[in-house]
Design an enzyme around this catalytic site. Structure first.
Site, PDB file in Angstrom:
ATOM      1  N   TYR A   1      -2.777  -6.613  17.263  1.00  0.00           N
ATOM      2  CA  TYR A   1      -2.898  -5.755  16.064  1.00  0.00           C
ATOM      3  C   TYR A   1      -4.090  -4.818  16.197  1.00  0.00           C
ATOM      4  O   TYR A   1      -3.994  -3.618  15.912  1.00  0.00           O
ATOM      5  CB  TYR A   1      -3.055  -6.660  14.838  1.00  0.00           C
ATOM      6  CG  TYR A   1      -3.168  -5.928  13.509  1.00  0.00           C
ATOM      7  CD1 TYR A   1      -2.056  -5.302  12.945  1.00  0.00           C
ATOM      8  CD2 TYR A   1      -4.374  -5.886  12.816  1.00  0.00           C
ATOM      9  CE1 TYR A   1      -2.149  -4.647  11.723  1.00  0.00           C
ATOM     10  CE2 TYR A   1      -4.481  -5.232  11.603  1.00  0.00           C
ATOM     11  CZ  TYR A   1      -3.363  -4.612  11.051  1.00  0.00           C
ATOM     12  OH  TYR A   1      -3.471  -3.965   9.841  1.00  0.00           O
TER      13      TYR A   1
ATOM     14  N   LEU B   1      -8.664  -6.446   4.080  1.00  0.00           N
ATOM     15  CA  LEU B   1      -7.545  -7.263   3.639  1.00  0.00           C
ATOM     16  C   LEU B   1      -7.231  -6.904   2.186  1.00  0.00           C
ATOM     17  O   LEU B   1      -8.123  -6.908   1.340  1.00  0.00           O
ATOM     18  CB  LEU B   1      -7.862  -8.747   3.778  1.00  0.00           C
ATOM     19  CG  LEU B   1      -6.685  -9.630   3.411  1.00  0.00           C
ATOM     20  CD1 LEU B   1      -6.466 -10.694   4.458  1.00  0.00           C
ATOM     21  CD2 LEU B   1      -6.889 -10.237   2.057  1.00  0.00           C
TER      22      LEU B   1
ATOM     23  N   ASP C   1      11.536   3.258   4.552  1.00  0.00           N
ATOM     24  CA  ASP C   1      11.239   1.840   4.800  1.00  0.00           C
ATOM     25  C   ASP C   1      12.390   1.215   5.572  1.00  0.00           C
ATOM     26  O   ASP C   1      13.525   1.703   5.550  1.00  0.00           O
ATOM     27  CB  ASP C   1      11.022   1.089   3.481  1.00  0.00           C
ATOM     28  CG  ASP C   1      10.152  -0.152   3.677  1.00  0.00           C
ATOM     29  OD1 ASP C   1       8.975  -0.129   3.264  1.00  0.00           O
ATOM     30  OD2 ASP C   1      10.641  -1.152   4.264  1.00  0.00           O
TER      31      ASP C   1
ATOM     32  N   ASN D   1       2.162   4.768   7.110  1.00  0.00           N
ATOM     33  CA  ASN D   1       1.633   3.519   6.558  1.00  0.00           C
ATOM     34  C   ASN D   1       2.337   2.268   7.087  1.00  0.00           C
ATOM     35  O   ASN D   1       1.738   1.189   7.104  1.00  0.00           O
ATOM     36  CB  ASN D   1       1.762   3.583   5.025  1.00  0.00           C
ATOM     37  CG  ASN D   1       1.627   2.230   4.371  1.00  0.00           C
ATOM     38  OD1 ASN D   1       0.524   1.728   4.187  1.00  0.00           O
ATOM     39  ND2 ASN D   1       2.755   1.600   4.045  1.00  0.00           N
TER      40      ASN D   1
ATOM     41  N   ILE E   1       0.839  -1.204   0.000  1.00  0.00           N
ATOM     42  CA  ILE E   1       0.000   0.000   0.000  1.00  0.00           C
ATOM     43  C   ILE E   1       0.877   1.259   0.000  1.00  0.00           C
ATOM     44  O   ILE E   1       0.604   2.227  -0.714  1.00  0.00           O
ATOM     45  CB  ILE E   1      -0.950  -0.020   1.221  1.00  0.00           C
ATOM     46  CG1 ILE E   1      -1.970  -1.169   1.075  1.00  0.00           C
ATOM     47  CG2 ILE E   1      -1.671   1.322   1.377  1.00  0.00           C
ATOM     48  CD1 ILE E   1      -2.792  -1.452   2.328  1.00  0.00           C
TER      49      ILE E   1
HETATM   50  N1  NAD Z   1      -2.744  -5.429   3.455  1.00  0.00           N
HETATM   51  C1  NAD Z   1      -3.782  -5.508   4.254  1.00  0.00           C
HETATM   52  O1  NAD Z   1      -4.591  -6.434   4.183  1.00  0.00           O
HETATM   53  C2  NAD Z   1      -4.046  -4.437   5.275  1.00  0.00           C
HETATM   54  C3  NAD Z   1      -5.315  -4.367   5.867  1.00  0.00           C
HETATM   55  C4  NAD Z   1      -5.573  -3.383   6.815  1.00  0.00           C
HETATM   56  C5  NAD Z   1      -4.558  -2.503   7.164  1.00  0.00           C
HETATM   57  N2  NAD Z   1      -3.338  -2.600   6.564  1.00  0.00           N
HETATM   58  C6  NAD Z   1      -2.296  -1.660   6.985  1.00  0.00           C
HETATM   59  O2  NAD Z   1      -1.740  -1.039   5.839  1.00  0.00           O
HETATM   60  C7  NAD Z   1      -0.353  -0.802   6.063  1.00  0.00           C
HETATM   61  C8  NAD Z   1       0.473  -1.378   4.919  1.00  0.00           C
HETATM   62  O3  NAD Z   1       0.226  -2.770   4.822  1.00  0.00           O
HETATM   63  P1  NAD Z   1       0.788  -3.642   3.584  1.00  0.00           P
HETATM   64  O4  NAD Z   1      -0.114  -4.790   3.436  1.00  0.00           O
HETATM   65  O5  NAD Z   1       1.079  -2.786   2.421  1.00  0.00           O
HETATM   66  O6  NAD Z   1       2.149  -4.212   4.233  1.00  0.00           O
HETATM   67  P2  NAD Z   1       3.439  -4.898   3.541  1.00  0.00           P
HETATM   68  O7  NAD Z   1       3.976  -5.856   4.539  1.00  0.00           O
HETATM   69  O8  NAD Z   1       3.142  -5.397   2.182  1.00  0.00           O
HETATM   70  O9  NAD Z   1       4.421  -3.640   3.413  1.00  0.00           O
HETATM   71  C9  NAD Z   1       4.758  -2.938   4.585  1.00  0.00           C
HETATM   72  C10 NAD Z   1       6.042  -2.171   4.372  1.00  0.00           C
HETATM   73  O10 NAD Z   1       6.352  -1.552   5.641  1.00  0.00           O
HETATM   74  C11 NAD Z   1       7.712  -1.772   5.919  1.00  0.00           C
HETATM   75  N3  NAD Z   1       7.949  -1.796   7.369  1.00  0.00           N
HETATM   76  C12 NAD Z   1       7.570  -2.744   8.260  1.00  0.00           C
HETATM   77  N4  NAD Z   1       8.026  -2.445   9.481  1.00  0.00           N
HETATM   78  C13 NAD Z   1       8.714  -1.278   9.364  1.00  0.00           C
HETATM   79  C14 NAD Z   1       9.439  -0.471  10.276  1.00  0.00           C
HETATM   80  N5  NAD Z   1       9.568  -0.826  11.557  1.00  0.00           N
HETATM   81  N6  NAD Z   1      10.017   0.648   9.809  1.00  0.00           N
HETATM   82  C15 NAD Z   1       9.911   1.001   8.512  1.00  0.00           C
HETATM   83  N7  NAD Z   1       9.256   0.273   7.592  1.00  0.00           N
HETATM   84  C16 NAD Z   1       8.663  -0.857   8.022  1.00  0.00           C
HETATM   85  C17 NAD Z   1       8.058  -3.134   5.295  1.00  0.00           C
HETATM   86  O11 NAD Z   1       9.455  -3.275   5.070  1.00  0.00           O
HETATM   87  C18 NAD Z   1       7.234  -3.073   4.013  1.00  0.00           C
HETATM   88  O12 NAD Z   1       7.959  -2.499   2.945  1.00  0.00           O
HETATM   89  C19 NAD Z   1      -0.034  -1.365   7.450  1.00  0.00           C
HETATM   90  O13 NAD Z   1      -0.108  -0.335   8.414  1.00  0.00           O
HETATM   91  C20 NAD Z   1      -1.140  -2.371   7.661  1.00  0.00           C
HETATM   92  O14 NAD Z   1      -1.407  -2.598   9.042  1.00  0.00           O
HETATM   93  C21 NAD Z   1      -3.060  -3.546   5.640  1.00  0.00           C
END
Ligand code: NAD
Length: 239
Positions: free
Chosen positions: A146, A178, A30, A81, A11
């Protein structure tokens, strides 16, 4: 200039790309070098840099904020994010796991606001969007830690909206359903994805690009009177 955390993939990458396409200079942060995101932006003719930092760490966030402000001056947009979503039952959860999820998902939003706030106040205009999750309502099993962190993101956004309104800064939270991202593919079997799609009003799984329009609106001039809100951009799952 727009700062996006967790911008290396998923995202965050889609949001960073969209902000660049809308004319923002993007600082992609990141844990792992977000070079793919920076390449996407610069090859499209946009200005972007990548910073490697753990956004749960006070020193690393302060350094990243200082570097972003040092390079580009004022900060217009912050999209918090970065997040992690491991599944644990309460028996599997120990204090270290609990602290890690709270630190990455909630402390990081506070730390990044502190890191860029001086640069945002400079312009008398700012937009902060904090990623939460519709799971605070849909309550999938194994996510108590979470859900606590993502409820915290909403509380933080609502409170911060008060503090920053006098400076022309809005603060809102956006909750995806999701969404098919690399992080989700690592842990969710395909049949779980289909079940979630069927529970939504819009019966297909979300992709990262499904979030960018809501975040584009909240980070635009058009959303000047919208603050302290939570929008579930989730295909109508939490309806
Ligand atoms: N994908 C989903 O289903 C979903 C649903 C609801 C909420 N979200 C929220 O959206 C956001 C993004 O999710 P996503 O699915 O794209 O995740 P993802 O795991 O695909 O990507 C997350 C990115 O964040 C980076 N990251 C993780 N921990 C970090 C840290 N401590 N410092 C810096 N960077 C860090 C990772 O390296 C990765 O590049 C999150 O906050 C997640 O909780 C996602």
């Amino acid at each position: 200039m727009a700062v996006v955390t967790g911008a290396g993939r998923g995202i965050g990458q889609a949001v960073a790309r969209n902000l660049g396409e809308r004319g923002a200079t993007v600082v992609a942060i990141d844990l792992k070098n977000p070079e793919e995101t920076v390449d996407l932006l610069t090859s499209g003719g946009h200005t972007a840099i990548g910073l490697t930092a753990d956004v749960s760490d006070p020193e690393q966030t302060a350094a990243a904020g200082a570097e972003a402000i040092g390079r580009f001056g004022k900060v217009d947009i912050l999209v918090n994010n970065a997040g992690i979503f491991p599944f644990y039952t309460i028996e599997e959860l120990d204090y270290d796991k609990w602290r890690r999820v709270l630190a990455v998902n909630l402390d990081s939003q506070f730390l990044m606001v502190k890191a860029v706030l001086a640069g945002m106040k400079k312009g008398g205009w700012g937009r902060i969007v904090n990623l939460t999750s519709n799971s605070i309502i849909t309550a999938a099993p194994g996510l108590s830690h979470y859900m606590a962190s993502k409820m915290g993101d909403i509380g933080f956004s609502r409170g911060l909206a008060n503090d920053l309104a006098p400076f022309g800064i809005t603060v809102n939270a956006v909750g995806p359903t999701l969404t098919i991202t690399p992080g989700v593919r690592e842990i969710h079997p395909p049949e779980a994805l289909e079940a979630i799609a069927q529970a939504q009003a819009i019966k297909r799984n979300a992709l990262p690009d499904d979030l960018v329009g809501t975040i584009a609106f909240l980070t635009s001039d058009d959303a000047a009177f919208v603050t302290g809100q939570t929008i579930m951009a989730d295909g109508g799952y939490a309806r």
